[in-house]
Design a protein around this motif. Structure first.
Motif, short mmCIF file in Angstrom:
data_model
loop_
_atom_site.label_atom_id
_atom_site.label_comp_id
_atom_site.label_asym_id
_atom_site.label_seq_id
_atom_site.Cartn_x
_atom_site.Cartn_y
_atom_site.Cartn_z
N LEU A 1 0.83 -1.21 0.00
CA LEU A 1 0.00 0.00 0.00
C LEU A 1 0.86 1.26 0.00
O LEU A 1 0.61 2.21 -0.75
CB LEU A 1 -0.92 0.01 1.23
CG LEU A 1 -2.18 -0.85 1.17
CD1 LEU A 1 -2.84 -0.87 2.55
CD2 LEU A 1 -3.15 -0.33 0.12
N LEU A 2 1.89 1.28 0.83
CA LEU A 2 2.76 2.45 0.91
C LEU A 2 3.54 2.64 -0.39
O LEU A 2 3.65 3.77 -0.89
CB LEU A 2 3.73 2.30 2.08
CG LEU A 2 3.13 2.48 3.48
CD1 LEU A 2 4.12 2.05 4.54
CD2 LEU A 2 2.68 3.91 3.71
N ALA A 3 4.05 1.56 -0.95
CA ALA A 3 4.81 1.66 -2.20
C ALA A 3 3.93 2.17 -3.33
O ALA A 3 4.36 2.99 -4.15
CB ALA A 3 5.41 0.30 -2.56
N SER A 4 2.68 1.70 -3.37
CA SER A 4 1.75 2.15 -4.40
C SER A 4 1.44 3.64 -4.22
O SER A 4 1.37 4.40 -5.20
CB SER A 4 0.46 1.34 -4.34
OG SER A 4 -0.51 1.82 -5.25
N ALA A 5 1.27 4.07 -2.97
CA ALA A 5 0.98 5.48 -2.70
C ALA A 5 2.17 6.36 -3.09
O ALA A 5 2.00 7.44 -3.65
CB ALA A 5 0.64 5.67 -1.22
N GLU A 6 3.37 5.89 -2.79
CA GLU A 6 4.58 6.65 -3.16
C GLU A 6 4.67 6.82 -4.67
O GLU A 6 4.96 7.91 -5.18
CB GLU A 6 5.82 5.92 -2.63
CG GLU A 6 5.97 6.00 -1.12
CD GLU A 6 6.98 4.99 -0.60
OE1 GLU A 6 7.32 5.08 0.59
OE2 GLU A 6 7.42 4.11 -1.38
N ASN B 1 -1.81 6.05 6.48
CA ASN B 1 -0.89 6.97 5.81
C ASN B 1 -0.91 6.77 4.29
O ASN B 1 -0.86 7.74 3.53
CB ASN B 1 0.53 6.76 6.33
CG ASN B 1 0.79 7.49 7.64
OD1 ASN B 1 0.02 8.36 8.04
ND2 ASN B 1 1.86 7.13 8.32
N ALA B 2 -0.97 5.52 3.86
CA ALA B 2 -1.02 5.23 2.42
C ALA B 2 -2.27 5.82 1.78
O ALA B 2 -2.22 6.40 0.69
CB ALA B 2 -0.95 3.73 2.18
N ILE B 3 -3.41 5.69 2.45
CA ILE B 3 -4.66 6.23 1.92
C ILE B 3 -4.61 7.76 1.90
O ILE B 3 -5.06 8.41 0.94
CB ILE B 3 -5.87 5.74 2.74
CG1 ILE B 3 -5.94 4.22 2.74
CG2 ILE B 3 -7.17 6.34 2.19
CD1 ILE B 3 -6.03 3.57 1.40
N SER B 4 -4.05 8.36 2.94
CA SER B 4 -3.92 9.81 3.00
C SER B 4 -3.13 10.34 1.82
O SER B 4 -3.54 11.30 1.15
CB SER B 4 -3.23 10.21 4.32
OG SER B 4 -2.97 11.59 4.36
N VAL B 5 -2.01 9.71 1.53
CA VAL B 5 -1.14 10.15 0.43
C VAL B 5 -1.79 9.88 -0.93
O VAL B 5 -1.82 10.75 -1.81
CB VAL B 5 0.23 9.44 0.53
CG1 VAL B 5 1.02 9.62 -0.76
CG2 VAL B 5 1.01 10.01 1.71
N ALA B 6 -2.33 8.69 -1.10
CA ALA B 6 -2.90 8.32 -2.40
C ALA B 6 -4.09 9.20 -2.77
O ALA B 6 -4.32 9.48 -3.95
CB ALA B 6 -3.32 6.85 -2.39
N HIS B 7 -4.85 9.67 -1.75
CA HIS B 7 -6.06 10.46 -2.02
C HIS B 7 -5.87 11.94 -1.68
O HIS B 7 -6.83 12.72 -1.84
CB HIS B 7 -7.24 9.86 -1.26
CG HIS B 7 -7.65 8.51 -1.78
ND1 HIS B 7 -8.66 8.36 -2.70
CD2 HIS B 7 -7.15 7.28 -1.55
CE1 HIS B 7 -8.79 7.07 -3.00
NE2 HIS B 7 -7.88 6.40 -2.30
#
Length: 238
Positions: free
Chosen positions: A50-55, A116-122
């Motif tokens: 999830l984090l890698a995808s968001a990055e 954190n991943a959702i926050s960054v991705a959206h």
């Protein structure tokens, strides 16, 4: 003792946004998501994906744009200035994360990594807290200056008091998050023992209700995938 889903929904109904905050930003909405039956633990393969995808997503999104120039983050900077905060010193949580994304987001624990991943991705501020450490309902208010805020300094726990007028999330025991979504308190932070949590997704005008709902769905899907059998409920608070 863990509450059942009915109790979660009853707690959600008590979440409020004070009129003084609505006057400051009539376009503000909070999507509040509560989950129980979560499986806490250290970062794992799923949270890493999830984090890698968001990055990767944010690198493409902000390839030629400074984070503060994104319309939603620009609106949050305006909101911070409206109650006296200096966003270049105390950044909205989503902006702080997006600034770190190109070099790599922090790996904290599986529940924190998910939000954190959702926050960054959206591109929206999103915080998570341990519901078992809440005392009464969550309220978004403008501080009087008397509310205690538990934080850390010099390796120990200290109590601060917010300046009057600051926008804060609070419960019956004090401030749970300062400057809308800038810093969470020690008392309600997620830990490796958290099994019940509340997540608050913050939106201003540039983010439509459909985009906010999509972020909430992404969070719910990730929580359930990470914790099969978890119960999740949500409410849009205007």
């Amino acid at each position: 003792m863990a509450a059942d889903t009915a109790d979660i929904k009853a707690w959600l109904d008590t979440v409020t946004v004070a009129p003084a905050v609505r006057e400051l930003r009539p376009d503000y909405r909070a999507l509040v998501v509560v989950a129980e039956g979560l499986l806490p633990g250290p970062s794992d393969e799923a949270s890493e994906r999830l984090l890698a995808s968001a990055e990767e997503r944010v690198r493409a999104l902000l390839a030629d744009t400074a984070p503060e120039d994104h319309p939603h983050l620009a609106a949050w900077r305006e909101a911070f200035r409206a109650f006296g905060a200096k966003p270049q010193r105390t950044r909205p949580s989503a902006e702080a994360l997006l600034r770190r994304a190109p070099a790599g987001l922090p790996r904290v624990d599986r529940l924190t990594d998910i939000y954190n991943a959702i926050s960054v991705a959206h591109v929206l501020p999103l915080g998570g807290e341990d519901l078992d450490h809440y005392r009464g309902p969550a309220r978004l208010i403008r501080a009087t200056g008397d509310e205690p805020f538990e934080t850390t300094a010099g390796g120990g726990t200290v109590i601060e008091h917010c300046p009057p007028g600051e926008v804060v999330w609070s419960d019956d025991a004090g401030v749970t998050c300062r400057r809308w979504n800038w810093r969470q308190c020690v008392r309600t932070r997620l830990t490796l023992a958290t099994t019940r949590a509340v997540f608050i997704l913050d939106a201003l005008g540039p983010m439509g209700d459909a985009e906010l709902a999509a972020a909430g769905e992404a969070l719910t899907d990730a929580l359930v995938a990470s914790s099969p059998g978890a119960s999740v409920a949500s409410r849009l608070v205007r």
